[in-house]
Design a protein around this motif. Sequence first.
Motif, PDB file in Angstrom:
ATOM      1  N   GLY A  58     -30.019  88.421  57.178  1.00  0.00           N
ATOM      2  CA  GLY A  58     -31.199  88.945  57.862  1.00  0.00           C
ATOM      3  C   GLY A  58     -30.820  89.678  59.138  1.00  0.00           C
ATOM      4  N   PHE A  59     -31.745  90.475  59.665  1.00  0.00           N
ATOM      5  CA  PHE A  59     -31.494  91.231  60.897  1.00  0.00           C
ATOM      6  C   PHE A  59     -32.824  91.630  61.523  1.00  0.00           C
ATOM      7  N   ASN A  60     -32.809  91.861  62.827  1.00  0.00           N
ATOM      8  CA  ASN A  60     -33.991  92.428  63.491  1.00  0.00           C
ATOM      9  C   ASN A  60     -33.751  93.927  63.676  1.00  0.00           C
ATOM     10  N   GLU A  61     -34.583  94.587  64.463  1.00  0.00           N
ATOM     11  CA  GLU A  61     -34.439  96.042  64.604  1.00  0.00           C
ATOM     12  C   GLU A  61     -33.062  96.421  65.164  1.00  0.00           C
ATOM     13  N   ARG A  62     -32.633  95.686  66.181  1.00  0.00           N
ATOM     14  CA  ARG A  62     -31.310  95.955  66.744  1.00  0.00           C
ATOM     15  C   ARG A  62     -30.223  95.681  65.705  1.00  0.00           C
ATOM     16  N   GLY A  63     -30.431  94.620  64.928  1.00  0.00           N
ATOM     17  CA  GLY A  63     -29.466  94.281  63.882  1.00  0.00           C
ATOM     18  C   GLY A  63     -29.340  95.405  62.865  1.00  0.00           C
ATOM     19  N   ARG A  64     -30.448  96.078  62.597  1.00  0.00           N
ATOM     20  CA  ARG A  64     -30.432  97.182  61.644  1.00  0.00           C
ATOM     21  C   ARG A  64     -29.504  98.313  62.157  1.00  0.00           C
ATOM     22  N   GLU A  65     -29.611  98.574  63.458  1.00  0.00           N
ATOM     23  CA  GLU A  65     -28.760  99.574  64.091  1.00  0.00           C
ATOM     24  C   GLU A  65     -27.285  99.191  63.958  1.00  0.00           C
ATOM     25  N   LEU A  66     -27.039  97.912  64.253  1.00  0.00           N
ATOM     26  CA  LEU A  66     -25.686  97.387  64.177  1.00  0.00           C
ATOM     27  C   LEU A  66     -25.131  97.536  62.763  1.00  0.00           C
ATOM     28  N   LEU A  67     -25.970  97.254  61.772  1.00  0.00           N
ATOM     29  CA  LEU A  67     -25.553  97.368  60.372  1.00  0.00           C
ATOM     30  C   LEU A  67     -25.081  98.774  60.057  1.00  0.00           C
ATOM     31  N   HIS A  68     -25.795  99.764  60.575  1.00  0.00           N
ATOM     32  CA  HIS A  68     -25.393 101.153  60.360  1.00  0.00           C
ATOM     33  C   HIS A  68     -23.977 101.400  60.862  1.00  0.00           C
ATOM     34  N   GLN A  69     -23.701 100.880  62.065  1.00  0.00           N
ATOM     35  CA  GLN A  69     -22.346 101.007  62.608  1.00  0.00           C
ATOM     36  C   GLN A  69     -21.331 100.296  61.726  1.00  0.00           C
ATOM     37  N   MET A  70     -21.682  99.035  61.369  1.00  0.00           N
ATOM     38  CA  MET A  70     -20.754  98.189  60.623  1.00  0.00           C
ATOM     39  C   MET A  70     -20.376  98.804  59.283  1.00  0.00           C
ATOM     40  N   LYS A  71     -21.364  99.376  58.630  1.00  0.00           N
ATOM     41  CA  LYS A  71     -21.147  99.935  57.295  1.00  0.00           C
ATOM     42  C   LYS A  71     -19.955 100.892  57.266  1.00  0.00           C
ATOM     43  N   LYS A  72     -19.771 101.587  58.385  1.00  0.00           N
ATOM     44  CA  LYS A  72     -18.710 102.596  58.418  1.00  0.00           C
ATOM     45  C   LYS A  72     -17.338 101.988  58.685  1.00  0.00           C
ATOM     46  N   VAL A  73     -17.320 100.802  59.285  1.00  0.00           N
ATOM     47  CA  VAL A  73     -16.032 100.288  59.735  1.00  0.00           C
ATOM     48  C   VAL A  73     -15.608  98.943  59.135  1.00  0.00           C
ATOM     49  N   CYS A  74     -16.557  98.194  58.583  1.00  0.00           N
ATOM     50  CA  CYS A  74     -16.228  96.815  58.215  1.00  0.00           C
ATOM     51  C   CYS A  74     -15.108  96.769  57.168  1.00  0.00           C
ATOM     52  N   ALA A  75     -14.365  95.657  57.204  1.00  0.00           N
ATOM     53  CA  ALA A  75     -13.136  95.559  56.417  1.00  0.00           C
ATOM     54  C   ALA A  75     -13.360  95.028  55.009  1.00  0.00           C
TER      55      ALA A  75
END
Lengths: 428, 428
Positions: free
Chosen positions: B340-357
């Motif tokens: 789950g995520f809140n609005e800020r979490g959604r933003e974070l997910l966008h970042q993560m998608k590009k870099v996560c391992a």
Amino acid sequence: MLGIVVEYNPFHNGHLYHLTKAKRICNPDFTVAVMSGSFTQRGEPAIIDKFARTEIALLCGVDLVLELPTIYAIQDAGGFAFGAISSLAATQVVTDVVFGSESADLENLEKIAKVLVEQPPLYLRFLHEELKRGHSFPNARRIAIMRYATSEKVFDPSTLKIIERSNDILGLEYIVSAKKLGLSTRFHVVKRVGADYHDEGFKGTFSSATAIRNLIRRNEMEQVRHALPQESFSILRREMKVGRGPVFYEDMEKLIMGVFRTITRYDLQEYAGFNEGLDRRFTFYAVRSGTLQELLEAVKAKRFTFSRLRRLSIYPILQIKKDLVEESNSKGPQYLRILGFNERGRELLHQMKKVCAVPLITNASNYISVAKEATRKDRFREFDSVLFKRQFELDVRATNLHSLYFSNTEDRSYERDMRLGPVTPSHP
Amino acid sequence: MLGIVVEYNPFHNGHLYHLTKAKRICNPDFTVAVMSGSFTQRGEPAIIDKFARTEIALLCGVDLVLELPTIYAIQDAGGFAFGAISSLAATQVVTDVVFGSESADLENLEKIAKVLVEQPPLYLRFLHEELKRGHSFPNARRIAIMRYATSEKVFDPSTLKIIERSNDILGLEYIVSAKKLGLSTRFHVVKRVGADYHDEGFKGTFSSATAIRNLIRRNEMEQVRHALPQESFSILRREMKVGRGPVFYEDMEKLIMGVFRTITRYDLQEYAGFNEGLDRRFTFYAVRSGTLQELLEAVKAKRFTFSRLRRLSIYPILQIKKDLVEESNSKGPQYLRILGFNERGRELLHQMKKVCAVPLITNASNYISVAKEATRKDRFREFDSVLFKRQFELDVRATNLHSLYFSNTEDRSYERDMRLGPVTPSHP
């Protein structure tokens, strides 16, 4: 010497009627019953303990009670009958077997059994055709026999309705098993009595075991009292009072569903009977059903009976694997477990010890040495000690699983199979 | 970016205190929590559903909740910490980790961690000696470190009492894992507050999660209310009202005991952790114990903790085999499951998608295609799709087993993992 095959789950007026009639027919010196232990052919745990059911059987006129090994007790009619008839044959003293029958038409049962055993080519052709049409094996077989009967005029096809009812089906399988084993056992039938049938001297009502179990579930014990001989009722009530039952299939909901929710299809395929897509059906619906009843209804298809599904649902828990069923159905039971006897039964045991075809287990705790000794005896030439161990340990597992559902936690942890010797009516 | 490791079973005032303090320390742009799913490190089913616990976490100030894969969540401190720290590292965005600590002595925790990771020969000698004396591994390790500290004067051995308490032990393992993985994560500690401790602005009492679960078991909900933030209490009560919990370890008595009564020692040895005679102890005592509590007490010996025995008792049911643990502990989690995520979490997910391992799982129902896609991406060079499947399917099994203990039969059969998307506070 009279042999009977029973479940006594619980022992009711119909059972007493059957036993009395059977004795009247054979006038036997001794009566031996081979009885399901902790689980029954319907795939359910027995409502009360096998030792208590033995006690009742002895008080009601059976001289010796043997346990039908679980591997046979929890199979379809064919496997059940093979195990039961093999057990009675292994005593080497049983000459006559009496079974309950809806039709009481022994003559036609014998004729049908002959076809099933001899498998004439025309019958086999019909059978393959019906199987191809998608019928379950029992149904395909029934239709094939009917077509064979019509075509060959061996017997009136109208008599074939006799193999539609459960006691007739079992009886037919007894005769088939005896023929396959080359036994000279004499078979007799007692016509099954329905509910409320009154016969010479029999009081009380005749309810089916299923109806009686439902009354027990609803705790309508006064109605149960009318359907059971007094000995049976008082022992049932005693067991319930001390918290050793009643045990119901539904009590095992969480265990059964938990197993099917966590096992994979592939692991499930190791267990007997998970073919015809049943591996997928059970795992698929286990996570999509809220209750055990919902699960069985979802898995159910025309070609499966509920009894079969209930039996299967216990297989992974009791570790009943394909090869154990196959080997057991080819080699037969490797022991006779003595659950109890009366004074006459004790005499019979002395005779049996000298002649029986497989070792006797009197005290379960020393089963390992029974197996060791048996391998050394010439008489037990075909004895398979590995199969003996697998079959017997299944009985023990079944009893340990059954007793887990006692409300009395002391009896739950008593390891009944290992600690209780044979029941004798003097010290029950 | 702040990362925390949590169970929130349930989310209480102490958790809110920790979260607030952690944010005050790091002043992070985002807060990510990696949370146990359906089972916890104590070897128990979570008291309520992981989706409800996620909802609470989001309402209480976490931006993004990831599921700690079950294979790590239900391991000892070492395995748990390795899975959690690896998950946080795999996001590639977490820079700081804050953990609760009884000692709050980060300096000495770091020093001890260094010894554990570098394993100087003298320390190893002490460790082997203590293991030979029959100590459990954690105890042997603690004594070996103490002897090493005394002998080498790296730090005052009196500080070693800091690794006797559960939060310190976990914290130490976080640092060890980070060092082993070569991470540059910054660690911070928040001193754990005891019961009834009042801090700036915090109302209500501080009770341990264990104490709160006991209150819930006794249905003393007014007392529970005082120990939980309002959001947590109202969601807990909502879940209870609709029949999705509370779920307790004891509810699984029949399943756990049924499995141990029917499995053989040899089959048990396939599952992780059944060494040191535990295979025999569990099967031997399962048939000699009347209750789950009796079983654990019988199996217990000085060298085992109850948490370890509870965890082990679930392994055969969830099919947690030796090789799955070993591979997971060497290769790490193969995915990040977004609970789950809140609005800020959604933003974070966008970042993560590009870099996560490792690949992200947002909707569990398409996990197979997530795995397929991941094998094609250069970024996931070390991705193991077989391990991914094994780890993730264990999470699904764990949730399906957990929901079996809901009183609401509809939710029992809802296949929550497959049908529920990530929780967002706007549509809980």
